[in-house]
Design an enzyme around this catalytic site. Structure first.
Site, short mmCIF file in Angstrom:
data_model
loop_
_atom_site.label_atom_id
_atom_site.label_comp_id
_atom_site.label_asym_id
_atom_site.label_seq_id
_atom_site.Cartn_x
_atom_site.Cartn_y
_atom_site.Cartn_z
N LYS A 188 0.86 -1.18 0.00
CA LYS A 188 0.00 0.00 0.00
C LYS A 188 0.90 1.24 0.00
CE LYS A 188 -4.27 -1.67 0.46
NZ LYS A 188 -5.40 -1.31 -0.45
N LYS B 147 -13.75 -7.81 -6.58
CA LYS B 147 -14.13 -8.23 -5.23
C LYS B 147 -15.64 -8.47 -5.26
CE LYS B 147 -10.62 -5.18 -3.25
NZ LYS B 147 -10.31 -4.02 -2.42
MG MG Z 1 -7.04 -1.93 -4.01
#
Ligand code: MG
Length: 367
Positions: A164, A261
């Site tokens: 990240k 997702k």
């Molecule tokens: Mg992502």
């Protein structure tokens, strides 16, 4: 049809749970320390039970959904709609919708003794029995901490390491350090919409598998310009919310890799359809994670097992994230492979004792 028939649903329960994470998870959009989730239980008239999960975050920082809002929407709109025999008819709120659809699908499949992954496989091709996921590592306080975590995950067999990042110089230095320490590993980054031209130019020289969501979710024209400029493939996560946004992104050339997702697109069946469309257009596809409990994790794994998912998923063993999951833990073997749960439906369900421990609110609704 989301349930066998309207009158076959005898009861719906909403359970809000607080699952403490092993380590706080930091990304460009915030920090998660306790996973604040809603589980949905649908009980059919014959006593068959199915479970779904709403994976919205506690605050609306990843997408517009958040747990408080999803609870109200489930209580006031989606559960009454289900008990009245209606398909979800609200605009938006895909994570709440995915929870209701997931619970109904799980119950329906369990009643027929059928596995979710096999059911998806009849449309999308023979699923794998196990997958070797990558790992997503949140922002750390020091590069030393990050190096330690990457080393541990690689030792566990992670197929790809994703970091990240934000444009902060410390984040960019950390990615450079990881690449210099492990020149050959599949490495990727996720900017969660925060990256600027300067940081992208720097990241583009690090032989990354992809740069995920460099631009804000709705900035598809800007993302297309970035994708043309960069040698590294651009992956799209928050940008892809429906078949419409996927087709727009593909037409513009806004990305070459798609992160799917089930929660973000209203359920596992729409997610599989989007994966098929993306692969047919020549994109790479992988399944992203939402720090799910075992309930949502099993659904994401079923998707990741399909041949339309061509890159390592982010959906690792639950033991990476929670010390004691609400379901039996989903574990990895010594080579880093996670076996797709084998029972009917998703193959997992909350353990009643553990559910009692982590539940902070419960509501049962009957017709
Ligand atoms: Mg992502």
């Amino acid at each position: 049809m989301i349930a066998p028939s309207a009158d076959a649903v005898a009861e719906v329960e909403l359970v809000r749970v607080h699952l403490p994470l092993v380590t706080p998870f930091r990304s460009a959009h915030g920090v998660e320390e306790i996973r604040d989730l809603i589980l949905v239980r649908v009980e059919l008239a014959d006593g068959t039970t199915g479970w779904g999960e709403c994976s919205a975050l506690a605050r609306p920082t990843y997408t517009a959904e958040h747990t408080d809002g999803a609870w109200n929407l489930l209580r006031d709109e989606l559960v009454p709609g289900l008990l009245a025999g209606r398909e979800p008819d609200v605009v938006g709120h895909p994570m709440a919708v995915a929870a209701i659809r997931g619970a109904c699908t799980d119950a329906s499949l369990r009643r027929r003794g059928r596995r979710l992954v096999e059911d998806l496989g009849t449309v999308h091709g023979r699923p794998a029995s196990r997958v070797r996921p990558g790992v997503v590592i949140g922002r750390t306080d020091t590069t030393e901490q990050l190096v330690e975590m990457v080393a541990a995950r690689l030792a566990e067999g992670a197929a790809l390491v994703k970091l990240k990042v934000t444009p902060h110089p410390d984040d960019l230095d950390a990615v450079r350090t990881i690449r210099a320490t492990w020149p050959g590993i599949p490495l990727a980054v996720d900017g969660n919409g925060s990256l600027d031209r300067r940081s992208l130019a720097l990241l583009d020289g690090l032989d990354l598998t992809y740069i995920e969501q460099p631009c804000p979710a709705d900035a598809l024209v800007e993302s297309a310009a970035m994708a043309r400029r960069l040698d590294t493939p651009v992956a799209l996560d928050e940008s892809i919310t429906s078949m419409g946004t996927l087709e727009t992104a593909l037409t513009l050339g806004a990305g070459q890799v798609i992160n799917l997702k089930p929660a973000r697109v209203g359920g596992v069946r729409p997610a599989a359809d989007l994966a098929r469309t993306a692969v047919d257009a020549g994109c790479g596809v992988f399944v992203g994670g939402m720090l799910e409990s075992g309930v949502g994790r099993a659904v994401a794994l079923a998707l990741a097992a399909l041949p339309v998912c061509t890159l390592p998923s982010d959906v690792g063993p639950s033991t990476r994230y929670v010390a004691d999951d609400v379901t039996a833990p989903i574990v990895a073997d010594q080579e880093g492979y996670v076996t797709i749960p084998t029972g009917p439906g998703t193959g997992v369900a909350p353990r009643p004792d553990r559910l009692d421990d982590v539940a902070v609110d419960r509501l049962i609704v009957r017709p």
